[in-house]
Design a protein around this motif. Structure first.
Motif, PDB file in Angstrom:
ATOM      1  N   LYS A 145      21.694  34.729  36.068  1.00 40.60           N
ATOM      2  CA  LYS A 145      22.993  35.401  35.229  1.00 40.60           C
ATOM      3  C   LYS A 145      23.805  34.588  34.457  1.00 40.60           C
ATOM      4  O   LYS A 145      24.012  33.442  34.536  1.00 40.60           O
ATOM      5  N   VAL A 146      24.591  35.389  33.544  1.00 42.96           N
ATOM      6  CA  VAL A 146      25.650  34.386  32.742  1.00 42.96           C
ATOM      7  C   VAL A 146      26.922  35.308  32.844  1.00 42.96           C
ATOM      8  O   VAL A 146      26.880  36.352  32.727  1.00 42.96           O
ATOM      9  N   ALA A 147      27.874  34.618  33.233  1.00 45.08           N
ATOM     10  CA  ALA A 147      29.206  35.335  33.390  1.00 45.08           C
ATOM     11  C   ALA A 147      30.306  34.495  32.658  1.00 45.08           C
ATOM     12  O   ALA A 147      30.274  33.282  32.481  1.00 45.08           O
ATOM     13  N   ILE A 148      31.360  35.261  32.313  1.00 38.59           N
ATOM     14  CA  ILE A 148      32.518  34.878  31.856  1.00 38.59           C
ATOM     15  C   ILE A 148      33.475  35.002  32.941  1.00 38.59           C
ATOM     16  O   ILE A 148      33.694  36.115  33.480  1.00 38.59           O
ATOM     17  N   VAL A 149      34.396  34.034  33.188  1.00 38.69           N
ATOM     18  CA  VAL A 149      35.359  34.279  33.892  1.00 38.69           C
ATOM     19  C   VAL A 149      36.788  33.689  33.173  1.00 38.69           C
ATOM     20  O   VAL A 149      36.946  32.695  32.700  1.00 38.69           O
ATOM     21  N   THR A 150      37.698  34.779  33.101  1.00 40.19           N
ATOM     22  CA  THR A 150      38.822  34.388  32.233  1.00 40.19           C
ATOM     23  C   THR A 150      39.816  33.541  33.054  1.00 40.19           C
ATOM     24  O   THR A 150      39.887  33.783  34.480  1.00 40.19           O
ATOM     25  N   GLY A 171      24.889  45.467  33.311  1.00 39.43           N
ATOM     26  CA  GLY A 171      26.044  44.386  33.828  1.00 39.43           C
ATOM     27  C   GLY A 171      26.889  44.756  35.039  1.00 39.43           C
ATOM     28  O   GLY A 171      26.981  45.771  35.108  1.00 39.43           O
ATOM     29  N   VAL A 172      27.799  43.707  35.073  1.00 42.72           N
ATOM     30  CA  VAL A 172      28.848  43.871  36.158  1.00 42.72           C
ATOM     31  C   VAL A 172      30.030  43.440  35.501  1.00 42.72           C
ATOM     32  O   VAL A 172      30.367  42.487  35.368  1.00 42.72           O
ATOM     33  N   ILE A 173      31.390  44.220  35.781  1.00 41.85           N
ATOM     34  CA  ILE A 173      32.526  43.990  35.333  1.00 41.85           C
ATOM     35  C   ILE A 173      33.570  43.994  36.482  1.00 41.85           C
ATOM     36  O   ILE A 173      33.678  45.116  37.331  1.00 41.85           O
ATOM     37  N   LYS A 179      23.439  35.768  26.234  1.00 34.79           N
ATOM     38  CA  LYS A 179      23.715  36.992  26.885  1.00 34.79           C
ATOM     39  C   LYS A 179      24.657  36.946  27.827  1.00 34.79           C
ATOM     40  O   LYS A 179      25.449  35.900  27.971  1.00 34.79           O
ATOM     41  N   ILE A 180      25.127  38.071  28.224  1.00 33.27           N
ATOM     42  CA  ILE A 180      26.429  37.930  29.110  1.00 33.27           C
ATOM     43  C   ILE A 180      26.088  39.417  30.212  1.00 33.27           C
ATOM     44  O   ILE A 180      25.776  40.536  29.833  1.00 33.27           O
ATOM     45  N   ASP A 181      26.034  38.824  31.450  1.00 31.60           N
ATOM     46  CA  ASP A 181      25.722  39.740  32.602  1.00 31.60           C
ATOM     47  C   ASP A 181      26.840  40.122  33.268  1.00 31.60           C
ATOM     48  O   ASP A 181      26.762  41.335  33.962  1.00 31.60           O
ATOM     49  N   ILE A 182      27.790  39.234  33.512  1.00 29.71           N
ATOM     50  CA  ILE A 182      28.915  39.570  34.445  1.00 29.71           C
ATOM     51  C   ILE A 182      30.434  39.051  33.508  1.00 29.71           C
ATOM     52  O   ILE A 182      30.296  37.974  32.837  1.00 29.71           O
ATOM     53  N   LEU A 183      31.319  39.927  33.660  1.00 31.47           N
ATOM     54  CA  LEU A 183      32.528  39.618  33.022  1.00 31.47           C
ATOM     55  C   LEU A 183      33.813  39.744  34.348  1.00 31.47           C
ATOM     56  O   LEU A 183      33.731  40.799  35.033  1.00 31.47           O
ATOM     57  N   VAL A 184      34.439  38.522  34.671  1.00 32.22           N
ATOM     58  CA  VAL A 184      35.503  38.609  35.374  1.00 32.22           C
ATOM     59  C   VAL A 184      36.895  38.781  34.921  1.00 32.22           C
ATOM     60  O   VAL A 184      37.217  37.448  34.355  1.00 32.22           O
ATOM     61  N   ASN A 185      37.478  39.815  34.809  1.00 32.78           N
ATOM     62  CA  ASN A 185      38.731  39.825  34.101  1.00 32.78           C
ATOM     63  C   ASN A 185      39.603  39.242  35.133  1.00 32.78           C
ATOM     64  O   ASN A 185      40.316  40.212  35.801  1.00 32.78           O
ATOM     65  N   ASN A 186      39.842  38.110  35.280  1.00 30.61           N
ATOM     66  CA  ASN A 186      40.747  37.366  36.062  1.00 30.61           C
ATOM     67  C   ASN A 186      42.228  37.148  35.805  1.00 30.61           C
ATOM     68  O   ASN A 186      43.195  36.825  36.738  1.00 30.61           O
ATOM     69  N   HIS A 187      42.637  37.203  34.534  1.00 35.61           N
ATOM     70  CA  HIS A 187      43.841  36.723  33.968  1.00 35.61           C
ATOM     71  C   HIS A 187      44.895  37.553  34.388  1.00 35.61           C
ATOM     72  O   HIS A 187      44.743  38.748  34.956  1.00 35.61           O
TER      73      HIS A 187
END
Length: 276
Positions: free
Chosen positions: A12-17, A157-159, A104-112
């Protein structure tokens, strides 16, 4: 917390802000341990560089099971990029950077999120009100819209949104911050309903008093003072939370173990009674 034994997120590929310190960094580390490739974002380049160093050495000063952890994350990759999460051009740059690095993008974590020490709600001026909503709420709304077509193209995906127990329980002195988090609870539900047919789940976490720089003035006192704070707050477990406590919940929510969970916000408070 002990060694992480799960590998639920291989490939998986994730973005964590806002992932250079505190909860965000804890989430990034946990996702890496579970096999995710992670892109961390933050406003300042020096913070991104420092966080990448911390991740590469796996918090040598904290974990006694360093060799075990190194073996668990050796195949995972982490990249970082600076940018202001409330600026649309930097949001797009974060998306493009992730696609360039991992495809790709599988996961986004809007942590900000921000929480200025602003006192009584009547003392909050329009400029601060707008800034809180712009960063805490609107930026996550915009990021979700940006990742949506890429997740849809990949089949789902998952947000995750990082809310707060103050979204449920009014806390004196940070009233507008709490209002942004209450609004976030509704945003989670709306996105969950709107994206479900694209196989995208949307959930939130609502941390309580977690030991981060943001809450340092609350928990960094002597043992007696800490005990009084915990009793007043209603923390039943008897300790303040750690970033890893939130990270573990996020890892569950983005995994297939939570495949039947969407539109929910999980309280992580040590037992604070924040809702029925």
């Amino acid at each position: 917390m002990g060694p992480v034994k799960c590998r639920r997120l291989e490939g998986k590929v994730a973005i964590v802000t806002a992932a250079t310190k505190g909860i965000g960094l804890g989430i990034a580390e946990r996702l890496l341990q579970e096999g995710t490739s992670v892109v961390i974002g933050s406003r300042r380049k020096e913070n991104v560089d420092e966080a990448l160093q911390v991740i590469y050495i796996l918090r040598r000063n904290k974990f006694s099971h360093l060799q075990y952890l190194r073996s668990r994350v050796k195949d995972a990759k982490v990249e970082g990029i600076e940018g202001h999460i409330a600026k649309p051009e930097d949001q797009q740059k974060l998306i493009d950077f992730t696609l360039e690095k991992f495809g790709k993008i599988d996961i986004l974590v809007n942590n900000h999120g921000i929480s200025p020490d602003f006192g009584h709600i009547l003392d909050v001026d329009d400029k601060l009100w707008d800034k809180l909503f712009e960063v805490n709420l609107k930026a996550g709304f915009q990021m979700t819209k940006l990742v949506h077509p890429h997740m849809k193209k990949n089949g789902g995906g998952v947000i995750i949104f990082n809310a707060s127990y103050t979204g449920y329980l009014t806390t004196t002195g940070i009233g507008v911050y709490g209002i942004t988090k209450t609004a976030m609870l509704g945003l989670v539900k709306s996105f969950a309903a709107g994206l479900v047919h694209d196989n995208i789940r949307v959930n939130g976490v609502a941390p309580g008093l977690i030991k981060t720089n943001m809450s340092e003035q609350i928990w960094k006192h002597g043992e007696k003072r800490q005990q009084l704070v915990m009793e007043k707050a209603g923390i039943k477990i008897g300790r303040f939370g750690e970033p890893e406590d939130v990270a573990a919940a996020v890892a569950y929510l983005v995994s297939d173990d939570a495949s039947y969970v969407t539109g929910e916000t999980m309280l992580i408070t040590g037992g604070i009674d924040a809702r029925l």
